[in-house]
Design an enzyme around this catalytic site. Structure first.
Site, PDB file in Angstrom:
ATOM      1  N   GLY A 127       6.284   5.530   5.100  1.00  0.00           N
ATOM      2  CA  GLY A 127       7.068   4.763   6.066  1.00  0.00           C
ATOM      3  C   GLY A 127       7.422   3.362   5.619  1.00  0.00           C
ATOM      4  O   GLY A 127       8.281   2.713   6.214  1.00  0.00           O
ATOM      5  N   LEU A 128       6.760   2.868   4.558  1.00  0.00           N
ATOM      6  CA  LEU A 128       7.003   1.487   4.107  1.00  0.00           C
ATOM      7  C   LEU A 128       7.917   1.410   2.894  1.00  0.00           C
ATOM      8  O   LEU A 128       8.012   0.372   2.241  1.00  0.00           O
ATOM      9  CB  LEU A 128       5.671   0.805   3.757  1.00  0.00           C
ATOM     10  CG  LEU A 128       4.676   0.654   4.894  1.00  0.00           C
ATOM     11  CD1 LEU A 128       3.463  -0.124   4.423  1.00  0.00           C
ATOM     12  CD2 LEU A 128       5.334  -0.055   6.070  1.00  0.00           C
ATOM     13  N   GLY A 129       8.563   2.532   2.582  1.00  0.00           N
ATOM     14  CA  GLY A 129       9.457   2.532   1.429  1.00  0.00           C
ATOM     15  C   GLY A 129       8.694   2.406   0.120  1.00  0.00           C
ATOM     16  O   GLY A 129       9.211   1.867  -0.858  1.00  0.00           O
ATOM     17  N   PRO A 158       0.819  -1.211   0.000  1.00  0.00           N
ATOM     18  CA  PRO A 158       0.000   0.000   0.000  1.00  0.00           C
ATOM     19  C   PRO A 158       0.861   1.273   0.000  1.00  0.00           C
ATOM     20  O   PRO A 158       1.992   1.256   0.481  1.00  0.00           O
ATOM     21  CB  PRO A 158      -0.799  -0.107   1.302  1.00  0.00           C
ATOM     22  CG  PRO A 158      -0.141  -1.137   2.138  1.00  0.00           C
ATOM     23  CD  PRO A 158       0.758  -1.953   1.268  1.00  0.00           C
ATOM     24  N   ASP A 172      16.299   2.385   1.745  1.00  0.00           N
ATOM     25  CA  ASP A 172      15.013   1.950   1.180  1.00  0.00           C
ATOM     26  C   ASP A 172      15.191   1.306  -0.192  1.00  0.00           C
ATOM     27  O   ASP A 172      14.651   0.223  -0.453  1.00  0.00           O
ATOM     28  CB  ASP A 172      14.053   3.146   1.046  1.00  0.00           C
ATOM     29  CG  ASP A 172      13.458   3.566   2.371  1.00  0.00           C
ATOM     30  OD1 ASP A 172      13.960   3.120   3.410  1.00  0.00           O
ATOM     31  OD2 ASP A 172      12.494   4.353   2.357  1.00  0.00           O
ATOM     32  N   SER A 186       7.892   4.694  -1.989  1.00  0.00           N
ATOM     33  CA  SER A 186       8.498   5.439  -3.105  1.00  0.00           C
ATOM     34  C   SER A 186       9.662   4.637  -3.686  1.00  0.00           C
ATOM     35  O   SER A 186       9.788   4.503  -4.908  1.00  0.00           O
ATOM     36  CB  SER A 186       8.958   6.829  -2.648  1.00  0.00           C
ATOM     37  OG  SER A 186       9.895   6.741  -1.603  1.00  0.00           O
ATOM     38  N   ALA A 187      10.502   4.069  -2.824  1.00  0.00           N
ATOM     39  CA  ALA A 187      11.648   3.285  -3.316  1.00  0.00           C
ATOM     40  C   ALA A 187      11.178   2.034  -4.053  1.00  0.00           C
ATOM     41  O   ALA A 187      11.709   1.689  -5.110  1.00  0.00           O
ATOM     42  CB  ALA A 187      12.553   2.907  -2.144  1.00  0.00           C
ATOM     43  N   ALA A 188      10.154   1.372  -3.497  1.00  0.00           N
ATOM     44  CA  ALA A 188       9.637   0.154  -4.149  1.00  0.00           C
ATOM     45  C   ALA A 188       9.111   0.487  -5.543  1.00  0.00           C
ATOM     46  O   ALA A 188       9.356  -0.244  -6.506  1.00  0.00           O
ATOM     47  CB  ALA A 188       8.535  -0.470  -3.294  1.00  0.00           C
TER      48      ALA A 188
HETATM   49  O1  PMV Z   1       9.318   7.045   5.206  1.00  0.00           O
HETATM   50  P1  PMV Z   1      10.124   6.226   4.272  1.00  0.00           P
HETATM   51  O2  PMV Z   1       9.570   4.880   4.005  1.00  0.00           O
HETATM   52  O3  PMV Z   1      10.454   6.973   2.991  1.00  0.00           O
HETATM   53  O4  PMV Z   1      11.543   5.953   4.989  1.00  0.00           O
HETATM   54  C1  PMV Z   1      12.465   7.014   5.192  1.00  0.00           C
HETATM   55  C2  PMV Z   1      13.679   6.542   5.956  1.00  0.00           C
HETATM   56  C3  PMV Z   1      14.643   7.666   6.379  1.00  0.00           C
HETATM   57  O5  PMV Z   1      15.670   7.083   7.173  1.00  0.00           O
HETATM   58  C4  PMV Z   1      13.938   8.730   7.207  1.00  0.00           C
HETATM   59  C5  PMV Z   1      15.268   8.349   5.159  1.00  0.00           C
HETATM   60  C6  PMV Z   1      16.333   7.549   4.462  1.00  0.00           C
HETATM   61  O6  PMV Z   1      16.584   7.819   3.281  1.00  0.00           O
HETATM   62  O7  PMV Z   1      16.977   6.680   5.082  1.00  0.00           O
END
Ligand code: PMV
Length: 313
Positions: free
Chosen positions: A96-98, A92, A143, A100-102
């Site tokens: 916080g679950l990455g 979803p 991420d 964007s990176a996924a």
């Molecule tokens: O909120 P997310 O899933 O984009 O995770 C960010 C993680 C951070 O440590 C805050 C940023 C990073 O690039 O490591």
């Protein structure tokens, strides 16, 4: 037509600190983002069919366009290459679950296939890092690394920009967790910048907290590999405290952490960028996992009941 996917992740130790070269511990989760990319005639059309927190897609739209242009550039393609992009999958769009990176890993892989670029996983990871700059400003790379390779790992950014340190952690068996969502979309870039500014302005407060984060990641690593889950949980609780101290928790996150602990979670903390987004509760056993998940359900909260260390490749 090219296809690709990337894993979601949960950070167990060290978010934010990891941006500044402190080691972090991350696990990929068994939810991923999928992408399909097709060469088009006019402009960029993105069909985003992910289930998301309210407002997620709108809030991220400009960063998403910038991230795709950055990836195309990194692949030595015209950043304005006309493309039709479909995004979906089981992960979803919660902060916080990455996510964007996924999605960046998924799109990079799909472009790779559509344009026959024969890129290695290492290049896909580097390209997704470029994309993450659009979302996080100064990302650590944790991420995109988890999204590309999967697994449970200790990650340490190379501040000089060279090869990051990635160490795979071996645990006896996958461990149940519950990820709770506040439903609030957070701006990772603003959160990361805020920590950097406060750290610079107040080293007397921040330096000891960064040392503590480093010690927690080291202890977390040992406890995970030794199967000492009670200790892992206590260390996660400590980690949540220092995340509160650096100003990245929120009333909603603290509330979810409290609910999880009251139900018996052996550790709970925010995960990812904070300021909204998600938290993670360590719930080793199906029964405990269900108990915490049911409490979230009763409160009308979205959650994912999953495992760490389950994706091993
Ligand atoms: O909120 P997310 O899933 O984009 O995770 C960010 C993680 C951070 O440590 C805050 C940023 C990073 O690039 O490591």
């Amino acid at each position: 037509m090219g296809k690709g996917s990337g894993y979601g992740k949960v950070i167990l130790f060290g978010e934010h600190f990891v941006v500044h070269g402190v080691p972090g511990i991350v696990s990929a989760i068994d939810s991923s983002t999928d992408a399909i990319v097709t060469k088009a005639k006019n402009g960029l059309i993105i069909k985003d069919e992910r289930k998301t927190a309210k407002g997620y897609s709108e809030e991220k739209r400009l960063q998403q366009i910038e991230s795709i242009e950055r990836m195309l550039k990194a692949m030595e393609l015209d950043p304005k290459t006309p493309l039709d992009i479909w995004i979906g999958g089981s992960l979803p769009g919660f902060s916080g679950l990455g996510a964007s990176a996924a999605s960046s890993v998924a799109i990079a892989r799909a472009i790779n296939e559509e344009f026959n670029l024969s890129l290695s996983n290492e290049r896909i990871n580097q390209i997704a890092y470029e994309a993450e700059i659009a979302y996080a400003g100064n990302p650590s790379g944790i991420d995109n690394t988890a999204a590309t390779y999967g697994g449970l790992m200790l990650f340490k950014k190379n501040p000089a920009g060279g090869q990051d340190h990635i160490e795979r952690l071996k645990i006896q068996e996958p461990i149940e967790i519950v990820i709770g969502s506040t439903g609030k979309v957070a701006n990772t870039k603003a959160m990361v910048e805020g920590v950097a500014e406060r750290k610079k302005a107040n080293p007397t407060k921040y330096d000891p907290l960064f040392n503590q984060a480093e010690a927690l990641a080291a202890a977390g690593c040992k406890a995970l590999e030794a199967g000492n889950l009670k200790e892992v949980g206590e260390l996660m609780n400590e980690n949540h405290k220092i995340l509160q101290e650096i100003g990245v928790s929120s009333i909603e996150l603290d509330h979810l952490v409290d609910i999880a602990r009251k139900q018996g979670a052996i550790g709970a903390k925010l995960t990812g960028g904070g300021g909204g987004g998600c938290m993670v509760a360590l719930t080793p056993s199906k029964e405990l996992q269900e108990k915490v998940a049911n409490a979230f359900k009763t409160e009308g909260l979205e959650f994912l009941a999953t495992k760490i260390g389950a994706i091993t490749h």
